[in-house]
Design an enzyme around this catalytic site. Structure first.
Site, PDB file in Angstrom:
ATOM      1  N   GLU A 276       0.830  -1.229   0.000  1.00  0.00           N
ATOM      2  CA  GLU A 276       0.000   0.000   0.000  1.00  0.00           C
ATOM      3  C   GLU A 276       0.855   1.266   0.000  1.00  0.00           C
ATOM      4  OE1 GLU A 276      -2.946  -0.498   3.133  1.00  0.00           O
ATOM      5  OE2 GLU A 276      -3.526  -2.432   2.322  1.00  0.00           O
TER       6      GLU A 276
ATOM      7  N   GLU B 188      -5.401  -7.583  -0.905  1.00  0.00           N
ATOM      8  CA  GLU B 188      -6.226  -7.265   0.268  1.00  0.00           C
ATOM      9  C   GLU B 188      -7.516  -6.652  -0.227  1.00  0.00           C
ATOM     10  OE1 GLU B 188      -4.941  -5.145   3.863  1.00  0.00           O
ATOM     11  OE2 GLU B 188      -2.888  -5.802   3.458  1.00  0.00           O
TER      12      GLU B 188
END
Ligand code: BMA
Length: 358
Positions: free
Chosen positions: A181, A288
């Site tokens: 991320e 995710e």
């Protein structure tokens, strides 16, 4: 005779092409087959160590209580291993992780590993991210104190992952997904604290440590958060030589109202990951995903399933079912309003849980 020899030679070549040389090769093959199978393997973080209403029991799993089956994939996090803590940032003992990895591997499942390391400069947590507190430039410059610290931290993850072994003493392959991320700004390695080159350097030093130690059981996953262009997806990509899985972390927010936004991101970022994975001989995955609290009771079978099954992904992972953090669960537990929707998702021939891997 010539034909005979040719036959032998080509048979040997075919054999070596299918027989995997390292544990990592075996897992790459497996994920590649998954991606081409028309089914997407389902995974959850910390699935077998705690759930909505329990913690630390053996052989328990919310996914199993609702579907009768384990997830295909279990994810584990190494955050705090770097500071020599016996438990990770969510209180899971590392020895328990080692045991669960072995159990899940023995069941025929796949293990993935994420890492939320502390900030090496402040020793605050992964979310200690103010630019003046995150000298990434120094962290990636050899010879500096911070570079030594970070190298040692990476060595600890390498040693731990290299020590994951089955009952026969063979290394268990895992997907490792560090520095995730990074297109966001919530972790200290986020895009606001480094140049693209410095971020890539984080990856390079990570790979160098693992390679130097001969760790051969890692499949490497790259996982930007939500991005909308190929340029943004690859701006900080460390390179095809370092990455096996083109991932994406795409969460849904805001209940029913947020569905269109979620689908917008899915339908923008996944085509990039899938197309580029195909072109580069890589694996695509939704590394995710999830809707915290699953506040939309039809989310799993009516929103997520049709959205992801358009794409040839190897797997999807959702985050944890916390017993303590309010409203922080991503798989319905028994009695949750989305239970039926999750069972439909389970039953779909587009998803794979543990039994489907066999
Ligand atoms: C976040 C939350 C936190 C947790 C962290 C690492 O998304 O679940 O509570 O500490 O992941 O697992």
């Amino acid at each position: 005779m010539k034909t005979f020899i040719t036959l032998i030679v080509s048979a040997a070549a075919a054999c070596s092409a299918v027989s995997a040389a390292t544990p990592a090769d075996a897992l790459r093959d497996r994920l590649d087959k998954m991606q081409n199978s028309g089914k997407i393997a389902f995974g959850q973080h910390d699935a077998t160590v705690y759930g909505r209403y329990w913690a630390w029991d053996d052989n328990r799993c919310d996914v199993k209580e609702v579907t009768g089956d384990y997830p295909a994939i279990c994810n584990w996090d190494l955050g705090w291993l770097e500071i020599d803590s016996p438990i990770n940032l969510d209180s899971v003992p590392f020895e328990r992780i080692r045991r669960e990895v072995r159990l899940h591997d023995a069941r025929g499942g796949i293990n993935t590993v994420s890492w939320h390391p502390q900030n090496p400069f402040t020793l605050g947590n992964a979310w200690d991210k103010a630019p003046e507190r995150t000298p990434v430039a120094e962290m990636v410059t050899p010879g500096t104190e911070l570079n030594n610290t970070l190298t040692k931290w990476i060595e600890k993850t390498a040693d731990f992952i290299g020590s994951l072994k089955d009952a026969q003493g063979n290394r268990i392959p895992v997907v490792f997904r560090p520095w995730h991320e990074h297109t966001g700004t919530w972790f200290w390695w986020g895009q606001h604290t480094s140049t693209p080159e410095q971020y890539k350097q984080l990856w390079k030093m990570t790979r160098e440590v693992f390679d130097r130690k001969g760790i051969d059981n890692v499949v490497w996953a790259y996982s930007p958060d939500k991005v909308t262009t190929e340029e943004a997806y690859f701006e900080r990509y460390p390179g095809d030589d370092l990455i096996d899985i083109l991932g994406a972390d795409i969460y849904a927010f805001n209940g029913e109202e947020g569905i269109d936004t979620f689908l917008g991101y899915i339908n923008t970022e996944l085509p990039i990951a899938v197309r580029e994975a195909k072109k580069r001989g890589k694996i695509a995955a939704l590394t995710e995903c999830g809707l915290e609290g699953i506040t939309v009771p039809y989310w799993y079978d009516k929103v997520l399933l049709p959205a992801i099954s358009q794409y040839p992904l190897a797997y999807i992972t959702v985050w944890r079912n916390s017993p303590t953090k309010p409203n922080h669960w991503y798989v319905p537990y028994k009695g949750h309003p989305a239970e039926e929707s999750f069972r439909n998702f389970y039953k779909s021939d587009k998803t794979a849980f543990l039994k489907d891997l066999k």
